[in-house]
Design a protein around this motif. Structure first.
Motif, short mmCIF file in Angstrom:
data_model
loop_
_atom_site.label_atom_id
_atom_site.label_comp_id
_atom_site.label_asym_id
_atom_site.label_seq_id
_atom_site.Cartn_x
_atom_site.Cartn_y
_atom_site.Cartn_z
N MET A 1 -44.32 -89.20 56.28
CA MET A 1 -44.59 -89.71 57.62
C MET A 1 -43.39 -90.53 57.78
SD MET A 1 -47.16 -87.79 58.58
CE MET A 1 -47.00 -88.33 60.17
N GLN A 2 -42.89 -91.32 56.84
CA GLN A 2 -41.76 -92.14 57.22
C GLN A 2 -40.28 -91.18 57.64
OE1 GLN A 2 -41.00 -94.64 54.05
NE2 GLN A 2 -42.02 -96.41 54.77
N LEU A 3 -40.20 -90.15 56.71
CA LEU A 3 -39.17 -89.31 56.98
C LEU A 3 -39.35 -88.47 58.14
CD1 LEU A 3 -38.95 -88.16 53.48
CD2 LEU A 3 -37.37 -89.67 54.63
N ILE B 1 -37.57 -84.67 58.50
CA ILE B 1 -38.34 -83.75 58.37
C ILE B 1 -39.34 -83.69 59.64
CG2 ILE B 1 -40.67 -83.36 57.21
CD1 ILE B 1 -39.66 -84.54 54.78
N SER B 2 -39.90 -82.13 59.72
CA SER B 2 -40.81 -81.94 60.88
C SER B 2 -41.91 -81.29 60.35
CB SER B 2 -39.91 -80.85 61.88
OG SER B 2 -41.07 -80.16 62.50
N LEU B 3 -43.24 -81.75 60.95
CA LEU B 3 -44.37 -81.37 60.33
C LEU B 3 -44.60 -79.85 60.21
CD1 LEU B 3 -46.80 -83.91 61.79
CD2 LEU B 3 -46.26 -83.75 59.55
N GLN B 4 -43.74 -79.17 61.25
CA GLN B 4 -43.86 -77.73 61.29
C GLN B 4 -42.74 -77.12 60.38
OE1 GLN B 4 -46.75 -76.79 62.57
NE2 GLN B 4 -46.88 -78.98 63.18
N ASP B 5 -41.92 -77.85 59.51
CA ASP B 5 -40.98 -77.09 59.08
C ASP B 5 -41.60 -76.23 57.73
OD1 ASP B 5 -38.77 -78.10 60.04
OD2 ASP B 5 -38.46 -79.78 58.62
N ASN B 6 -41.07 -74.98 57.55
CA ASN B 6 -41.19 -74.26 56.49
C ASN B 6 -41.04 -74.96 55.14
OD1 ASN B 6 -41.39 -72.17 54.50
ND2 ASN B 6 -40.63 -70.53 55.73
N ILE B 7 -41.81 -75.17 54.29
CA ILE B 7 -41.39 -75.94 53.07
C ILE B 7 -40.20 -75.20 52.10
CG2 ILE B 7 -43.83 -76.79 52.57
CD1 ILE B 7 -44.26 -74.80 50.36
N GLU B 8 -39.99 -74.01 52.28
CA GLU B 8 -38.99 -73.14 51.73
C GLU B 8 -37.44 -73.98 52.36
OE1 GLU B 8 -39.11 -69.14 52.56
OE2 GLU B 8 -40.66 -68.91 51.10
N LYS B 9 -37.40 -74.48 53.10
CA LYS B 9 -36.34 -75.41 53.76
C LYS B 9 -36.07 -76.52 52.65
CE LYS B 9 -34.74 -78.06 57.77
NZ LYS B 9 -35.03 -78.58 59.08
N TYR B 10 -36.89 -76.79 51.74
CA TYR B 10 -36.57 -77.94 50.93
C TYR B 10 -36.54 -77.43 49.32
CZ TYR B 10 -37.46 -80.38 55.45
OH TYR B 10 -37.29 -80.42 56.83
N LEU B 11 -36.71 -76.25 49.16
CA LEU B 11 -36.83 -75.56 47.85
C LEU B 11 -35.59 -75.30 47.29
CD1 LEU B 11 -40.60 -74.39 48.32
CD2 LEU B 11 -39.87 -76.47 47.72
N ASP B 12 -34.44 -75.46 47.71
CA ASP B 12 -33.16 -74.96 46.80
C ASP B 12 -32.96 -73.55 46.80
OD1 ASP B 12 -32.04 -77.39 46.77
OD2 ASP B 12 -33.16 -77.84 44.84
N GLY B 13 -33.76 -72.75 47.62
CA GLY B 13 -33.60 -71.26 47.70
C GLY B 13 -34.84 -70.50 47.09
N THR C 1 -46.23 -74.79 55.88
CA THR C 1 -45.43 -76.10 56.47
C THR C 1 -45.74 -77.27 55.73
OG1 THR C 1 -47.45 -76.40 57.98
CG2 THR C 1 -45.89 -74.53 58.71
N ILE C 2 -45.04 -78.05 56.18
CA ILE C 2 -45.16 -79.66 55.78
C ILE C 2 -46.55 -80.05 56.09
CG2 ILE C 2 -44.55 -82.17 55.88
CD1 ILE C 2 -42.68 -80.50 54.42
N GLU C 3 -47.00 -79.78 57.37
CA GLU C 3 -48.37 -80.34 57.83
C GLU C 3 -49.35 -79.61 56.90
OE1 GLU C 3 -50.67 -80.90 62.11
OE2 GLU C 3 -49.80 -78.82 61.67
N MET C 4 -49.36 -78.40 56.49
CA MET C 4 -50.26 -77.84 55.49
C MET C 4 -50.21 -78.48 54.27
SD MET C 4 -49.62 -73.92 56.55
CE MET C 4 -49.74 -73.33 58.26
#
Length: 702
Positions: free
Chosen positions: A143-145, A151-163, A175-178
């Protein structure tokens, strides 16, 4: 034989058997103990505890209805509760605090840090493992980020998984929210015995390596179901690491612990904290060695802290998210996100906020808005609960895995907030007709542990009933379209999809939904009125039978000893062994690993000739002895049996046969006449009888 399939979706080790002897499970995940410890110490790890809320004997203090206010009165309340013999017996080292509106009303230690030194517990100095309460801080870091726009709560987590691409057949991202609400749809991934390091020479796995070595596929539509998810919290920590560029534990230290003055908190076991850690004890009273975790900074449960530090966090959280220096740790939006429920199966039965959960048994909030987070790890249990509207928080931690926190929660809520009792549904709700209720019928399997089952049936009188492996059989009363209460007052809620089809329920396990299973295809020789149709069809529905449904099931075909062990190994996830065969006659058996594994667990002994005879039909009394050993292994304590057996049971099997009869782990083949029970002990067990046994292990009392 019954053709069986192993499932990777749950860690089933003895979960079904444990359900037979527990009213509610401590968790649905059991960690494997180190070799030096008894299996009785294999306790829940990083799991939200299930709270029974059995109130202790009343505390003789005047009732207050406006919450805790006076420090002396609060201290008297705690002293009175923890002086009770039944409460004191549950833990040797306890630390607790109560805060309100920025003030610490009480912060105390009870007992001693260990039985050798008898050093009194110090609420500021004595450290405890707080297990899944760690998840609150992992969510706070996310939540700090979010606050910083990184970070957006609606971001697809794959955005942060190095491909890395998440395995999923659904056209919907996780998503991050999930991750925060535990609605990812991930297959179960829980810590195991490999995460516990008792040998100082062992090197912990790096967080990144652990994540990608164990990344689960998505097996349910993301965002549609709630299942307590350790991996989701672990992945949150990795994403914090990815986005911040700092090691996860160092990020939390720098951006949460240090500003708040939490100098005795860490996600890693430092030498200083190890020296201050309360000693934990197993049920036999033996000290559990100090252990590390792998990864060393495990976002879902490795945090170590003190009651004093937790008071600092609670006060900051409840009074605007600011540190004593004025630094904003969490924005108003972040605080609202962590205090508001975002996942609910029903409006009156919420699931999760971002970081917290609903009280584990609803109906115990006394009209207050309450968010909780509890945790268990080998030798330690903790619970934090907050009443954001009252700016009030309570934290307790101790060095056993008992329900002491339940006593405090119940006593606290009833003492300080006794003015209103929770109710479910609408007072004037008119239940639906039987034709409408029929849609709820079926078999439901818990998402975290498919061996926790619920069977919903509609009686001829139009009444819904539930059989549940944890709570037994109960009648249901409808109080809203998708909400019922059972005859004890406990709620049961259903979820329907967009087409109106029932997909999930939430009942006995408050940290997971249960999925409605597809109807059985059946077998040509097992009609619906067959005496063993229910267990056979339900096992097929659960995917535990892989017999070809177009061919006869052959219910009277006898089961061999090897087949019997294999069936139990599959259902209970008893691990196959890769060690050399100890029996001379199992080398060529397809069940060699299962048989050797059962031997190593103490489930079987073999013959006095050093053989197992895997191809011989197993007698019913032999099967009973094996089941009784598994029950004993799970911790079940058999009571003195009143069963009178018909002649024909060997003396060495009598006790086991009586146990199986007492626990109803059989089908209609067991008969009673004039008070005498005929188990038909010498007969060979057949497939339909094995099916009845297997299903009874999953759904006791069925």
């Amino acid at each position: 034989m019954l053709k069986l399939t192993r499932s990777r979706r749950t860690a089933r080790i003895c979960t079904a058997v444990l359900a037979l002897s527990l009213t509610l499970p401590a968790s649905v995940f059991a960690s494997e103990p180190p070799a030096a410890l008894s299996r009785s110490t294999a306790l829940s790890t990083f799991q939200a505890p299930i709270i029974n809320y059995e109130a202790p004997a009343s505390v003789s203090l005047p009732a207050l209805t406006t919450g805790p206010q006076d420090a002396k009165e609060v201290e008297s309340f705690l002293d009175a509760l923890f002086a009770k013999a039944d409460v004191k017996a549950k833990a040797g080292a306890i630390a607790v605090n109560i805060v309100r509106d920025g003030k610490v009303l009480a912060s105390k230690g009870y007992g001693v840090t260990d039985t050798e030194s008898n050093t009194p517990v110090d609420h500021e100095q004595t450290a405890f493992r707080i297990a899944s309460v760690s998840k609150v801080f992992t969510a706070a870091a996310i939540m700090q980020l979010v606050d910083q726009g990184k970070i957006s709560l609606q971001d697809n987590i794959e955005k942060y998984l190095d491909g890395y691409k998440v395995q999923s057949t659904f056209d919907k991202p996780v998503t991050i929210e999930m991750l925060l609400t535990h609605t990812t749809g991930f297959e179960v991934r829980d810590p195991s015995g490999d995460n516990f390091l008792f040998d100082p020479s062992q090197t912990p796995t790096a967080l990144k390596d652990a994540i990608f070595a164990n990344f689960p596929p998505v097996v349910r539509e993301p965002g549609t179901s709630y299942m307590y998810d350790n991996f989701a919290s672990e992945l949150q920590g990795y994403i914090v690491q990815q986005v911040s560029g700092e090691k996860f534990s160092e990020y939390v230290e720098k951006h949460i612990f240090k500003p708040l003055g939490m100098d005795s908190s860490s996600f890693s076991m430092t030498d200083k904290l190890a020296e201050r850690l309360a000693t934990a004890y197993d049920p036999a009273g033996n000290a559990i060695p100090v252990y590390r975790l792998s990864p060393s900074d495990l976002p879902e449960g490795s945090m170590i802290s003190t009651a004093g530090d937790m008071a600092r966090f609670m006060n900051a959280f409840l009074t605007g998210g600011k540190a004593p220096t004025g630094e904003v740790i969490l924005s108003p939006a972040a605080l609202k996100g962590m205090s508001t429920y975002h996942s609910s199966i029903h409006s009156q039965w919420p699931d999760t906020t971002y970081g917290f959960e609903a009280p584990f048994v609803p109906g115990k909030t006394n009209g207050q808005h309450v968010v909780v987070k509890g945790g268990d790890i080998l030798g330690f249990s903790s619970l934090v609960w907050l009443l954001p509207d009252q700016k009030t928080g309570v934290f307790i931690t101790y060095n056993t895995n008992q329900n002491l926190r339940d006593d405090l929660y119940t006593a606290f809520m009833d003492h300080y907030y006794s003015g209103k009792k929770d109710t479910f549904g609408e007072a004037d709700y008119k239940p639906q007709a039987a034709s409408e209720l029929a849609k709820f019928e079926g078999l439901y399997a818990d998402l975290r542990s498919e061996t926790i089952l619920s069977s919903i049936a509609l009686s001829a009188e139009g009444i819904l009933t539930i059989e549940n492996g944890l709570t037994g059989q109960h009648k249901l009363t409808q109080v809203d379209d998708l909400l019922f209460v059972d005859d004890t007052g406990a709620p049961l809620a259903f979820q329907a999809n967009a087409q109106g089809n029932i997909t999930y329920l939430k009942y006995a396990n408050p940290v997971s939904y249960a999925a409605k299973m597809p109807a059985s295809e059946g077998f040509p020789d097992i009609p619906s009125d067959h005496p063993y149709a229910k267990p056979i069809h339900n096992l097929q529905s659960l995917g535990l039978l892989t017999d070809d449904s177009s061919k006869p099931f052959e219910p009277l075909k006898s089961v061999t000893r090897g087949e019997f062990i294999h069936a139990l190994a599959v259902e209970l996830s008893l691990p196959p062994s890769t060690n050399p065969a100890a029996f001379s006659d199992i080398e060529d058996s397809p069940y060699k690993g299962d048989i050797q594994g059962a031997l190593e667990l103490g489930v079987i002994t073999g013959t006095n000739k050093g053989t197992f005879e895997p191809d011989r039909s197993i007698s019913r009394e032999e099967s009973a002895v094996i089941i009784a050993r598994i029950l004993q292994l799970s911790g079940h304590q058999a009571s003195e049996s009143k069963v009178k057996l018909a002649p024909g049971t060997a003396q060495w099997a009598e006790s086991a046969v009586k146990t199986v009869i007492d626990m109803k782990l059989h089908g209609p083949e067991v008969t009673v006449k004039n008070g005498v029970t005929d188990f038909n002990s010498k007969a060979a067990m057949n497939k339909q009888e094995l099916a009845a046994l297997m299903f009874a292990l999953l759904l006791p009392s069925s």
